[in-house]
Design an enzyme around this catalytic site. Structure first.
Site, mmCIF file in Angstrom:
data_model
loop_
_atom_site.group_PDB
_atom_site.id
_atom_site.type_symbol
_atom_site.label_atom_id
_atom_site.label_comp_id
_atom_site.label_asym_id
_atom_site.label_seq_id
_atom_site.Cartn_x
_atom_site.Cartn_y
_atom_site.Cartn_z
ATOM 1 N N GLU A 46 0.836 -1.190 0.000
ATOM 2 C CA GLU A 46 0.000 0.000 0.000
ATOM 3 C C GLU A 46 0.880 1.253 0.000
ATOM 4 O O GLU A 46 1.853 1.351 0.769
ATOM 5 C CB GLU A 46 -0.889 -0.035 1.246
ATOM 6 C CG GLU A 46 -1.825 1.132 1.411
ATOM 7 C CD GLU A 46 -2.666 1.000 2.669
ATOM 8 O OE1 GLU A 46 -3.635 1.755 2.819
ATOM 9 O OE2 GLU A 46 -2.348 0.126 3.520
ATOM 10 N N LYS A 115 -9.172 2.645 -2.218
ATOM 11 C CA LYS A 115 -9.474 1.961 -0.966
ATOM 12 C C LYS A 115 -10.905 2.282 -0.539
ATOM 13 O O LYS A 115 -11.367 3.417 -0.660
ATOM 14 C CB LYS A 115 -8.479 2.412 0.105
ATOM 15 C CG LYS A 115 -8.478 1.589 1.385
ATOM 16 C CD LYS A 115 -7.313 1.997 2.269
ATOM 17 C CE LYS A 115 -7.213 1.178 3.523
ATOM 18 N NZ LYS A 115 -6.008 1.508 4.325
ATOM 19 N N TYR A 121 -8.655 5.211 13.542
ATOM 20 C CA TYR A 121 -8.717 4.827 14.951
ATOM 21 C C TYR A 121 -7.335 4.316 15.360
ATOM 22 O O TYR A 121 -6.500 3.955 14.524
ATOM 23 C CB TYR A 121 -9.778 3.745 15.179
ATOM 24 C CG TYR A 121 -9.541 2.476 14.377
ATOM 25 C CD1 TYR A 121 -8.776 1.432 14.901
ATOM 26 C CD2 TYR A 121 -10.072 2.323 13.088
ATOM 27 C CE1 TYR A 121 -8.554 0.285 14.175
ATOM 28 C CE2 TYR A 121 -9.842 1.174 12.368
ATOM 29 C CZ TYR A 121 -9.088 0.142 12.916
ATOM 30 O OH TYR A 121 -8.849 -0.992 12.191
ATOM 31 N N CYS A 170 -5.552 -3.198 2.112
ATOM 32 C CA CYS A 170 -5.313 -3.276 3.553
ATOM 33 C C CYS A 170 -6.582 -3.428 4.392
ATOM 34 O O CYS A 170 -7.145 -4.510 4.483
ATOM 35 C CB CYS A 170 -4.508 -2.062 4.000
ATOM 36 S SG CYS A 170 -3.750 -2.294 5.641
ATOM 37 N N ARG A 336 -27.757 -47.536 11.457
ATOM 38 C CA ARG A 336 -28.456 -48.468 10.588
ATOM 39 C C ARG A 336 -29.040 -49.637 11.399
ATOM 40 O O ARG A 336 -30.157 -50.081 11.155
ATOM 41 C CB ARG A 336 -27.509 -48.976 9.498
ATOM 42 C CG ARG A 336 -28.115 -49.994 8.508
ATOM 43 C CD ARG A 336 -29.424 -49.517 7.893
ATOM 44 N NE ARG A 336 -29.342 -48.248 7.216
ATOM 45 C CZ ARG A 336 -29.212 -48.103 5.909
ATOM 46 N NH1 ARG A 336 -29.166 -49.174 5.130
ATOM 47 N NH2 ARG A 336 -29.157 -46.909 5.377
ATOM 48 N N GLY A 352 -7.720 -60.229 4.837
ATOM 49 C CA GLY A 352 -7.152 -59.055 4.183
ATOM 50 C C GLY A 352 -7.541 -57.775 4.894
ATOM 51 O O GLY A 352 -8.296 -57.772 5.864
ATOM 52 N N TRP A 468 -13.277 -52.874 -9.057
ATOM 53 C CA TRP A 468 -12.535 -54.082 -8.699
ATOM 54 C C TRP A 468 -13.364 -54.902 -7.711
ATOM 55 O O TRP A 468 -13.068 -55.030 -6.542
ATOM 56 C CB TRP A 468 -11.172 -53.706 -8.099
ATOM 57 C CG TRP A 468 -10.246 -54.883 -7.944
ATOM 58 C CD1 TRP A 468 -9.817 -55.435 -6.779
ATOM 59 C CD2 TRP A 468 -9.622 -55.637 -8.985
ATOM 60 N NE1 TRP A 468 -8.982 -56.494 -7.023
ATOM 61 C CE2 TRP A 468 -8.845 -56.636 -8.383
ATOM 62 C CE3 TRP A 468 -9.662 -55.574 -10.390
ATOM 63 C CZ2 TRP A 468 -8.103 -57.573 -9.105
ATOM 64 C CZ3 TRP A 468 -8.913 -56.497 -11.118
ATOM 65 C CH2 TRP A 468 -8.150 -57.467 -10.478
ATOM 66 N N SER A 469 -14.470 -55.430 -8.239
ATOM 67 C CA SER A 469 -15.370 -56.268 -7.461
ATOM 68 C C SER A 469 -16.188 -57.086 -8.441
ATOM 69 O O SER A 469 -16.278 -56.760 -9.632
ATOM 70 C CB SER A 469 -16.291 -55.422 -6.578
ATOM 71 O OG SER A 469 -17.090 -54.564 -7.375
ATOM 72 N N LYS A 595 -21.576 -50.702 -11.941
ATOM 73 C CA LYS A 595 -21.503 -51.255 -10.586
ATOM 74 C C LYS A 595 -21.770 -50.166 -9.546
ATOM 75 O O LYS A 595 -22.453 -50.400 -8.547
ATOM 76 C CB LYS A 595 -20.140 -51.892 -10.342
ATOM 77 C CG LYS A 595 -19.838 -53.105 -11.207
ATOM 78 C CD LYS A 595 -18.445 -53.651 -10.932
ATOM 79 C CE LYS A 595 -18.108 -54.799 -11.874
ATOM 80 N NZ LYS A 595 -16.728 -55.287 -11.691
#
Length: 634
Positions: A46, A115, A121, A170, A336, A352, A468-469, A595
């Site tokens: 600034e 600005k 203050y 600022c 659930r 696993g 992958w199922s 899937k």
């Protein structure tokens, strides 16, 4: 700027307050350095051209006229350079003096932004000299150009639409109605702040939090440049604390007090992608746009990408993440069970990682609900590929956890299925594997019917993404507790729970599960060793989890995803390896959507999930070709 990256810089100089020519020369030196480093945006503090602490000298004509002279010199210096430069200076117009930021580009002034909030203050006394910004933009003539003057302006790159820039000054940042709020809603993806914020005890921490939080709230980049060396220390000290943030993350930060330039690479395409997903991020269309052209250069970005985005690298944060995720899984299952008035579950245990985690969730849920753990029916179903290691670990887990254990050898019934469909047992194809997977699921479902329980699914997010199922095999359950947990995180979750059983037999078993190669064990074992290793077939899960995170969350194109992956795994995988698995990822992600379209319920635990009821909806017959074509161009 290729692939949506821009390099930004936040800079300060050794200011001589009131010596405008010196300050302009220092700015030009910094600009030369930033051009060499390919910075496309450079933000200075600034009132940097004059110095911030000039007090009533701001009212002197000599100072104000020299600021205009030197601003024009800097503007000329930008000629031939495709670089946005944001500079603070005092600017007189008609009857008032304004604290402004000039936005320069390639020998021209794109705009002058005043600005908005003028502090008056404590140690600030700007209201004595400066006037707050007016409401609407106007056009003025400056250096023979028609220039937009006002705060309601967004600077937009025509070559890269995701690169749009707004400016605040600022104090503007520190107020509830910060101009950057509206700038972002009007499309600005990068906010520049020319600032003169003095240093006080702990103020640096507050400022850091403020800037990073504003960038997070706005889903933006934020370049903050702060006054420092050379400003008057009559009553206060300025530290030159610069910050570059992106969506809540601190990309770069200065050490402070000395004149310094910091750099950061922002991914503006990612920011636009994040905003686009948020339907609550409403666009406004009441600001003026100033356009510029900038060549799309390829920068060797220093942007950091965590190779394991789902797993915090800090051990303490990782432990907290694991604790939180495990709790979400547990609470999801508890709800659930309560909602269905069921106090029995059935789960297949292979020895696993995934089934181990699911079993641990069941045990924790039953403990919290006060249910009898004997009502957890854990069934291991060995067949042709089962090794003694995985089988013994499965049996050991069940015994140590105090659940009801059952072993069902499915080899004979699988052979019967082979006979029924004329499948040669010596042909180890997909049918050979899937008959086993479906038989296991059939046993679990039948057992659940028998006891009036729920079948708990064990598949994880990575498997869901890759498909992958086995469809209507392990793909199916009645509640899937791991469904949004990526494979890279599953390992740490099991390790976290293992630490809760320190010194017990269960800890030893869990650690051995962690050391066991990931495998569906559907091909015949050899010498009691696993021969089918999943990552040899589909590729490293850490790569796929990285692909999933960036493709699903940010919508990255293949070329950008490839570039990110190279940065994240530069010391581990070569280019051809990344390209190979990226190609397979896209093919599997698209071809296996059918899937995902009918996966069971399960709790969402992170920012990326693939539930067809909430987070991810796509047609099962969508065509992947344009994605694969781009992979081939890499």
């Amino acid at each position: 700027m290729k692939d949506g990256y821009i390099r930004v810089a936040s800079a300060s100089i050794d200011t001589l307050i009131g010596n405008v020519k010196h300050n302009a020369n220092e700015i030009k030196k910094v600009l030369k350095e930033t051009r060499e480093k390919k910075a496309q945006v450079v933000v200075f503090p600034e009132l940097v051209l004059s110095g911030y602490t000039l007090e009533d000298l701001f009212l002197q004509n000599r100072l104000l006229n020299e600021c205009l002279v030197q601003l024009e010199e800097i503007m000329k210096d930008t000629k031939g350079h495709q670089q946005i430069v944001v500079i603070g200076l005092p600017f007189h117009y008609q009857n008032n003096l304004y604290n402004v930021s000039a936005v320069l580009y390639d020998g021209s002034i794109l705009g002058i932004v005043p600005k908005y909030h003028i502090p008056n203050y404590n140690e600030y006394y700007e209201g004595r000299r400066f006037t707050p910004c007016f409401e609407d933009n106007i056009e003025i003539e400056l250096f023979g150009q028609i220039v937009l003057f006002g705060r309601k302006v967004v600077f937009a790159c025509q070559n890269l639409p995701s690169f749009t820039l707004g400016v605040e000054i600022c104090e503007d940042l520190w107020l509830p109605n910060a101009p950057s709020n509206e700038l972002a809603l009007n499309g600005a993806t990068v906010i520049c702040n020319t600032s003169a914020s003095n240093e006080l005890t702990a103020k640096k921490d507050y400022r850091r939090n403020l800037v990073s939080m504003q960038s997070a709230k706005l889903v933006s980049g934020y370049v903050y440049s702060n006054a420092g060396s050379g400003e008057s220390t009559t009553d206060v000290v300025f530290s030159g604390h610069h910050l570059i943030c992106e969506n809540g993350t601190i990309v770069s930060e200065s050490t402070g007090f000395d004149a310094e330039v910091i750099y950061g690479d922002l991914d503006v395409e990612k920011l636009v992608s994040e905003r686009r997903k948020m339907t609550t991020y409403q666009s406004h269309h009441d600001y003026d746009y100033v356009y510029f052209d900038m060549d799309l250069i390829d920068i060797e970005t220093n942007h950091y990408y965590d190779p394991h985005p789902f797993v915090p690298s800090n051990p303490k944060l990782r432990e907290l993440r694991c604790k939180e995720v495990f709790e979400i899984q547990t609470r999801g299952l508890m709800q659930r069970l309560k909602a269905t008035h069921i106090d029995k579950v059935v789960i297949g245990i292979s020895g696993g990682l995934d089934s181990t985690l699911a079993l641990l969730v069941c045990v924790m849920a039953f403990d919290k609900l006060g249910y009898d753990k004997k009502n957890i029916y854990a069934i291991t179903m060995p067949c042709f590929g089962t090794t003694s290691r995985t089988k013994n670990n499965a049996l050991g887990l069940m015994e140590e956890l105090g659940v009801t254990s059952q072993t069902v050898n499915i080899a004979d019934v699988v052979r019967m299925q082979f006979k029924n469909i004329d499948q040669d047992e010596n042909v180890h194809d997909v049918t050979y594997e899937n008959v086993q997977a479906r038989e296991r699921t059939e046993i679990l479902m039948n057992k659940a019917n028998q006891i009036g329980g729920l079948v708990i699914g064990t598949g994880d997010l990575s498997e869901v993404a890759l498909g992958w199922s086995t469809y209507n095999g392990d793909h199916m359950s009645m509640y899937a507790v791991n469904v949004s947990v990526p494979k890279t995180l599953v390992r740490y979750l099991v390790d976290y729970v293992s630490s809760l059983y320190q010194g017990q037999v269960l800890e030893t078993i869990l650690q051995d599960v962690l050391d066991t190669p990931v495998s569906p064990e559907l091909l015949p074992q050899e010498d009691d060793k696993i021969v089918q290793k999943t990552e040899d077939i589909v590729g490293p899960y850490e790569l796929h989890d990285f692909f999933i995170y960036h493709m699903v969350r940010f919508g990255d194109e293949p070329c950008k995803l490839y570039k990110k992956t190279k940065l994240a795994f530069k010391d581990k995988y070569d280019k051809e390896t990344i390209k190979k698995w990226l190609r397979l990822f896209y093919w599997r992600f698209f071809s296996q959507q059918f899937k995902r379209s009918c996966i069971p319920d399960g709790p969402k635990v992170g920012s990326v999930a693939l539930s067809p009821r909430g987070d991810w909806r796509m047609p099962s017959d969508a065509n992947v070709q344009i994605w694969l074509d781009e992979v081939e161009k890499i």
